[in-house]
Design an enzyme around this catalytic site. Structure first.
Site, PDB file in Angstrom:
ATOM      1  N   ARG A 196      68.303  27.660  36.780  1.00 17.28           N
ATOM      2  CA  ARG A 196      69.340  28.697  36.867  1.00 17.28           C
ATOM      3  C   ARG A 196      68.764  30.101  36.655  1.00 17.28           C
ATOM      4  NH1 ARG A 196      74.566  26.899  36.237  1.00 17.28           N
ATOM      5  NH2 ARG A 196      75.198  28.938  35.498  1.00 17.28           N
ATOM      6  N   TRP A 236      68.033  35.056  34.422  1.00 20.88           N
ATOM      7  CA  TRP A 236      67.784  35.502  35.791  1.00 20.88           C
ATOM      8  C   TRP A 236      68.239  36.949  35.791  1.00 20.88           C
ATOM      9  CZ3 TRP A 236      65.390  33.896  40.086  1.00 20.88           C
ATOM     10  CH2 TRP A 236      65.624  34.603  41.259  1.00 20.88           C
ATOM     11  N   CYS A 266      72.263  32.740  34.853  1.00 19.98           N
ATOM     12  CA  CYS A 266      71.374  32.406  33.739  1.00 19.98           C
ATOM     13  C   CYS A 266      71.860  31.071  33.173  1.00 19.98           C
ATOM     14  CB  CYS A 266      71.465  33.466  32.649  1.00 19.98           C
ATOM     15  SG  CYS A 266      71.152  35.126  33.225  1.00 19.98           S
ATOM     16  N   GLU A 296      69.851  33.914  63.279  1.00 16.48           N
ATOM     17  CA  GLU A 296      69.750  33.235  61.983  1.00 16.48           C
ATOM     18  C   GLU A 296      70.181  31.785  62.109  1.00 16.48           C
ATOM     19  OE1 GLU A 296      68.368  33.474  59.297  1.00 16.48           O
ATOM     20  OE2 GLU A 296      69.470  32.208  57.909  1.00 16.48           O
ATOM     21  N   LYS A 317      67.840  28.560  60.987  1.00 12.10           N
ATOM     22  CA  LYS A 317      68.310  27.522  60.056  1.00 12.10           C
ATOM     23  C   LYS A 317      68.107  26.143  60.672  1.00 12.10           C
ATOM     24  CE  LYS A 317      68.627  29.063  56.634  1.00 12.10           C
ATOM     25  NZ  LYS A 317      67.958  30.251  56.952  1.00 12.10           N
ATOM     26  N   LYS A 377      58.941  28.835  49.753  1.00 14.89           N
ATOM     27  CA  LYS A 377      60.120  29.659  49.447  1.00 14.89           C
ATOM     28  C   LYS A 377      59.763  31.144  49.538  1.00 14.89           C
ATOM     29  CE  LYS A 377      64.249  30.724  48.428  1.00 14.89           C
ATOM     30  NZ  LYS A 377      65.232  30.658  49.522  1.00 14.89           N
ATOM     31  N   HIS A 405      68.631  36.365  83.310  1.00 14.99           N
ATOM     32  CA  HIS A 405      67.373  37.030  83.707  1.00 14.99           C
ATOM     33  C   HIS A 405      66.183  36.104  83.554  1.00 14.99           C
ATOM     34  CE1 HIS A 405      69.501  40.770  84.217  1.00 14.99           C
ATOM     35  NE2 HIS A 405      70.100  40.559  83.056  1.00 14.99           N
ATOM     36  N   GLU A 434      64.263  25.288  60.932  1.00 21.99           N
ATOM     37  CA  GLU A 434      63.442  25.120  59.724  1.00 21.99           C
ATOM     38  C   GLU A 434      63.861  23.932  58.876  1.00 21.99           C
ATOM     39  OE1 GLU A 434      63.466  28.280  56.871  1.00 21.99           O
ATOM     40  OE2 GLU A 434      65.505  28.862  57.339  1.00 21.99           O
ATOM     41  N   ASN A 470      75.896  34.515  30.228  1.00 19.33           N
ATOM     42  CA  ASN A 470      75.660  34.291  31.655  1.00 19.33           C
ATOM     43  C   ASN A 470      76.799  34.964  32.390  1.00 19.33           C
ATOM     44  OD1 ASN A 470      74.952  33.381  34.215  1.00 19.33           O
ATOM     45  ND2 ASN A 470      76.220  31.548  33.988  1.00 19.33           N
ATOM     46  N   GLY A 471      76.474  35.890  33.306  1.00 22.71           N
ATOM     47  CA  GLY A 471      77.514  36.588  34.068  1.00 22.71           C
ATOM     48  C   GLY A 471      77.157  38.055  34.210  1.00 22.71           C
TER      49      GLY A 471
END
Ligand code: AGP
Length: 607
Positions: free
Chosen positions: A27, A75, A2, A480, A484, A602, A503, A487, A101-102
């Site tokens: 944030r 957040w 946050c 993955e 990365k 996103k 194969h 993209e 924040n935390g």
């Protein structure tokens, strides 16, 4: 994650707080609020949604008198994004307001204690326990009340506090969450980061963990947990606002890669209690666990690849069969699902259309849905029967990094949790939990071991295509790693199960074809080694990802990336890090728009 701000001086506080919160919106942006003091009274204004809603509600602050105040943009981690859960939180006697924040890890026990002592709670947040503790400990000295309060807290916190008995003063407290003091002329500030300060002052003091500050318009006093005054030199900020939002990194993606040790720690730490994994918020009982005959993991993109990585640990520890299905496929596949099926839905945004549709289809067929999601109160979270949040904080870059690693981390914790509740892992649990707790440090080691990546990026950035190969977990991570690369650098890249090349696909291997070989599992190392020899004999150039002492691989590879000594059962969270950095620096070499790659969003809220 946050954002918090504070101001005290001769100007009206509200407009300054709102402007600071706008700078901190990256944030966290699901709710916001300010608390401003006037005539020894604290007025609180809160909204859900963006800061703009708060500006509208307060007339850009013009309707809020007072020259001392604090503000917060949220957040959500504990409690959905509602006005009641928005900060600032008020004490029952109205004398204190707090922004935070935390994460307070022991908030449940504190909440129960405070309710027993007669304190009334308005919200579901962990933060609210703080303001009631301050009220409980206050005997006329705010500093003493703050010290006693923080002695009861476990977790991370950057706090902003005002007290109606102390007009003109704001208080700041730091423990494991960033907090910076801004030094003005006849006014002073605090904020979560410099973006909220640089328009007013570039002279700042970075509070350290365990430190407290009392700010008035003409003085800043810093003291420690014994009340001892600390002197601290100011630092001059040279960043511009945009750079500051990225914490000094050139791109949000690199900032979020580097945030992974903290994000993984924040996801693990609150869930280890008395030597076991506990998901307090999930609510999956042992009886329900014993009723599970099969698990289907469904997601899209990187979240799907996270499921591919987590599958191995869940099957190995719980002995429950796991299938990993692309959501866009699962929803049309007439899936074999009944009341004994646990559906695990993974989504960073919690708003991916294909994932939501697959979830509804499976629930309609009787499955119970467990959501692993990063956004509190998102559609996936609301639809789920059980929810486990990743506490990665907001992820701004389109290409997920900390979202992926915290998803895999939750899957690993779930594997240990299921194995433990089913009585299948016995005293191996202690070692497994130690391995999980080592992940943040090992991610940091993966950064430190791979300073050669920018140079490797210069060598590979113009490749026509890249092959990523691996077996078992290495293959899941290769999937993955290839995504990365595709993209953000726009290079064609594909991941293959290393044993599958012969194969057919090996026909594509020609002179100088780059092959990135993941070799992080000692038990199948010889097999992957033979695949490396296979492709090298056909002219490939091999960049191997392995341990520093793996001399067999070191002797055949052309280039090397390293991982520290990791537990193969939980290796994906660390293995992916060098591949994230490789993709980042290749994309940088290619001059790509790293945070906003072409054609991508996103959150894919369309089918
Ligand atoms: C990952 O880098 C991509 N941005 C994309 O594959 C993403 O993982 C996918 O769209 C799923 O998004 P979600 O996790 O928000 O559901």
């Amino acid at each position: 994650m946050c954002g918090i701000v504070g101001f005290t001086g001769a100007q009206s506080a509200a407009p300054i707080l709102l402007e600071g919160l706008k700078k901190l919106e990256y944030r966290g942006y699901d709710s916001a609020g300010i608390a401003v003091m006037a005539d020894r009274k604290i007025a609180v204004h809160k909204v859900t949604g963006r800061i703009s809603n708060l500006c509208e509600k307060t007339g850009d602050g013009s309707k809020v008198p007072g020259t001392t105040g604090i503000g917060h943009t949220r957040w959500a981690t504990h409690g959905a994004p509602t006005e009641e859960n928005a900060h600032p939180h008020l004490s029952n006697d109205g004398k204190f307001a707090v922004v935070h924040n935390g994460i307070i890890e022991n908030y449940m026990s504190l909440r129960e204690e405070l309710i027993r002592d007669g304190y009334h709670f308005e919200s579901e947040t962990d933060t609210e326990v703080i303001v009631h503790l301050i009220e409980m400990f206050y005997r006329g000295d705010v500093r003493e009340a703050l010290i006693k309060t923080t002695n009861r807290l476990r977790g991370s916190y950057a706090l902003g506090v005002i007290c109606s008995e102390e007009p003109g003063k704001i208080y700041a407290v730091r423990e494991a969450s960033p907090l910076i003091l801004g030094i003005g002329l006849g006014e002073n500030y605090f904020a979560s980061d410099v973006t909220a300060l640089v328009n007013h002052t570039r002279n700042v003091i970075y509070l350290e963990d365990g430190e407290f500050a009392e700010l008035s318009e003409d003085a800043i006093r810093i003291f420690d947990c014994t009340g001892q005054v600390i002197s601290r030199k100011a630092t001059r900020i040279l960043w511009d606002v945009q750079a500051a939002e990225k914490g000094g990194y050139e791109h949000f993606m690199l900032k979020e890669i580097m945030e992974q040790p903290g994000a993984v720690k924040a996801t693990i730490a609150p869930r280890i209690k008395n030597g076991a994994i506990e998901f307090e918020e999930m609510g999956l009982s042992v009886a329900e666990i014993k009723n599970i005959r099969n698990i289907i993991i469904t997601a899209c993109g990187s979240a799907y690849y996270a499921g591919c990585a987590g599958k191995y640990a869940i099957e190995r520890l719980s002995r429950i069969p796991v299938d990993v299905e692309l959501a866009s496929e699962l929803r049309y596949s007439d899936p074999l699902i009944d009341e004994h099926t646990l559906l695990i839905v993974i989504s960073q945004s919690g708003e991916t259309a294909d994932t939501i549709a697959a979830m509804k289809e499976c629930k309609d067929r009787g499955a119970k849905a467990l959501a692993i999601v990063n956004v509190v109160g998102s559609s996936v979270a609301k639809l789920a029967d059980y929810t486990v949040y990743t506490w990665a904080g907001p992820e701004i870059a389109v290409a997920t990094t900390k979202g992926y690693t915290t998803q895999v981390t939750v899957l690993y914790m779930l594997a240990v949790f299921l194995g433990d509740k089913l009585g299948l892992i016995g005293n191996r649990k202690t070692q497994m939990i130690h391995s999980l707790q080592s992940l943040p440090r090992q991610i940091q080691q993966a950064f430190d071991l791979n300073s050669s990546i920018p140079a490797l990026a210069k060598k590979y950035h113009a490749s026509k295509s890249l092959f990523f190969i691996g077996r078992n977990t290495d293959y899941a991570v290769a999937l993955e790693g290839a995504l990365k690369m595709k993209e953000i650098s726009y290079l064609h890249a594909e991941a293959y199960a290393a044993g599958e090349l012969k194969h057919g696909t090996i026909a594509l291997i020609e002179e100088h074809q780059p092959v990135i070989a993941l070799c992080c599992n000692p038990s199948i190392m010889e097999k992957t080694l033979s695949n490396i020899v296979e492709v090298k004999s056909r002219g490939a150039e091999v960049l191997a990802l392995t341990f520093r002492n793996n001399h067999k691989i070191l002797s055949v590879a052309d280039d090397l990336l390293f991982v520290p000594d990791i537990d193969p059962l939980f290796s994906a969270v660390v293995e992916i890090v060098p591949l994230q950095l490789l993709a980042y620096y290749v994309a940088k070499e290619n001059g790509c728009d790293i945070d906003k790659p072409k054609n991508l969003a996103k959150s894919v809220t369309v089918e």
